[in-house]
Design an enzyme around this catalytic site. Structure first.
Site, PDB file in Angstrom:
ATOM      1  N   ASP A   1       0.841  -1.205   0.000  1.00  0.00           N
ATOM      2  CA  ASP A   1       0.000   0.000   0.000  1.00  0.00           C
ATOM      3  C   ASP A   1       0.872   1.251   0.000  1.00  0.00           C
ATOM      4  OD1 ASP A   1       0.849  -0.600   2.670  1.00  0.00           O
ATOM      5  OD2 ASP A   1      -0.615   0.835   3.441  1.00  0.00           O
TER       6      ASP A   1
ATOM      7  N   GLU B   1       0.093  -1.124   5.646  1.00  0.00           N
ATOM      8  CA  GLU B   1       1.196  -0.655   6.494  1.00  0.00           C
ATOM      9  C   GLU B   1       0.992   0.801   6.898  1.00  0.00           C
ATOM     10  OE1 GLU B   1       5.178   0.889   7.701  1.00  0.00           O
ATOM     11  OE2 GLU B   1       3.903   1.617   6.101  1.00  0.00           O
TER      12      GLU B   1
END
Ligand SMILES: [Zn+2]
Length: 379
Positions: free
Chosen positions: A84, A147
């Site tokens: 991400d 994350e």
């Protein structure tokens, strides 16, 4: 010679560009995870995907896990990066370009080298290992989602069940060769002061001022850099509605970090005491919450992942240096879960901004490092 965006004629740069073109802000990793899955399955590897982290988003995905069984004895390793990125400014789509040896974004979107540079270097290295049948002692990949949304993918990952004896997260800024040996422990502290509203001009004595309590609490706290390993901050204060109303609600939100757990406990206790004393002084109630944001680690005395990383950098001819960080990443979670992991600098710079960039040289250095790591992990 000027190289243009679409034909880098460098398979590693091309792979990075392919990844960077796919939007994957936290919670919307579906397309990039599909891309990675296809690429890894193309190598004949089995790829497992964990549960979707943000099922409500419609384009959510889970952590990817993939294992290459060792062909020779040695130390099995784990390589990790996150798929991400932070959200894009003004919802601008990524528009990566490769010019004069540097990768950057032409749009207001972040480039996403955080952490797609690491994804590219890891996947490309694995392709080289497989295509060239390089002897290796076992390689596992853990490519996390979420994350940037609070290490959420790492927190539901399966590192406990992995065969790896240590792990390497490629997710820090600074020149390749940086080995992050220390990271602080962090707690967030939030408090809501609950007083009583009253007309400020007519019956102020009937009110209990929550804003005054919050202000008193913050004023009593030691904040900023407290010593060389401890920091504290109040970042948010919210309360009140009008100048003529004694405010009945006010919330504060802050944090403390330290490389020393005792110092962190002391600082958090002092913040709690300031909050409770202020509430008592203004005769308001308070609801307090302390959350363990992430656990730190300290490999400054060495350790298996540090030893392997430093030997691999040496073998790859890349200057290495130990550094510490004030931030947290997936590596904090993996260490807490019991897998000794170290975070490594990837050469990405100005991350989380539209000016983010990385050089092709950094991508190649990371790639060379991973191949050297595979070598030094052999018995
Ligand atoms: Zn990152």
């Amino acid at each position: 010679m000027r190289q243009d965006s679409l034909a880098a004629e460098d398979p590693l740069v091309d792979l990075f560009l392919d990844l960077a073109r796919i939007p994957s802000p936290t919670g919307h990793e579906r397309s990039v995870v599909d891309f990675l899955t296809t690429r890894l399955r193309g190598l004949g590897l089995e790829v497992e995907e964990g549960e979707a982290l943000y099922p409500e988003s419609g384009s959510s995905a889970g952590n990817l896990y993939c294992r290459l069984a060792g062909s020779v004895p040695g130390i099995p390793i784990m390589l990790s990066a996150h798929s991400d990125t932070v959200p894009y400014e003004d919802e601008a789509l990524p528009d990566p370009v490769f010019e004069d040896g540097v990768l950057r974004s032409r749009s207001r979107s972040v480039l996403g080298a955080d952490d797609k540079a690491a994804l590219a270097a890891i996947v490309y290295a694995l392709e080289q290992v497989i295509h060239n049948s390089l002897p290796q002692a076992g390689i596992e990949l853990l490519l996390t989602v979420g994350e940037e949304g609070g290490l959420r993918g790492a927190k539901i990952s399966n590192v406990e069940s992995m065969a790896a004896e240590c792990g390497f997260c490629l997710d820090s800024t600074g020149p390749v060769g940086g080995v992050i040996v220390r990271s602080p422990w962090q707690k967030t502290v939030s408090a809501e002061f609950i007083g009583k509203s009253a007309h400020a001009g007519v019956v102020p004595e009937e009110g209990r001022n929550a804003v005054a309590a919050a202000a008193r609490a913050v004023a009593a706290m030691k904040l900023g850099r407290l010593d060389d390993e401890t920091t504290a901050n109040i970042g948010v204060i919210k309360g009140g509605e009008a100048a003529n109303v004694v405010p009945d609600r006010c919330a504060i939100l802050g944090e403390a970090r330290s490389h020393n757990q005792d110092k962190l406990e002391k600082q958090v206790s002092a913040m709690i005491e300031a909050i409770n004393l202020a509430a008592a002084g203004e005769e308001v109630d308070v609801e307090l919450k302390v959350v363990d944001e992430f656990h730190g680690f300290d490999f400054s005395q060495g350790g298996l992942p540090i030893d392997l990383a430093e030997r691999a950098f040496k073998r790859a001819g890349i200057e290495t240096r130990r550094t510490s960080t004030g931030g947290g990443s997936d590596v904090n979670v993996f260490n807490l879960m019991g897998l000794d992991c170290v975070n490594l600098a990837t050469g990405m710079e100005k991350v989380h901004t539209p000016d983010e960039y990385i050089s092709a040289e950094s991508l190649h250095q990371m790639n060379a490092f991973i191949l050297a790591l595979v070598e030094v992990a052999r018995a």
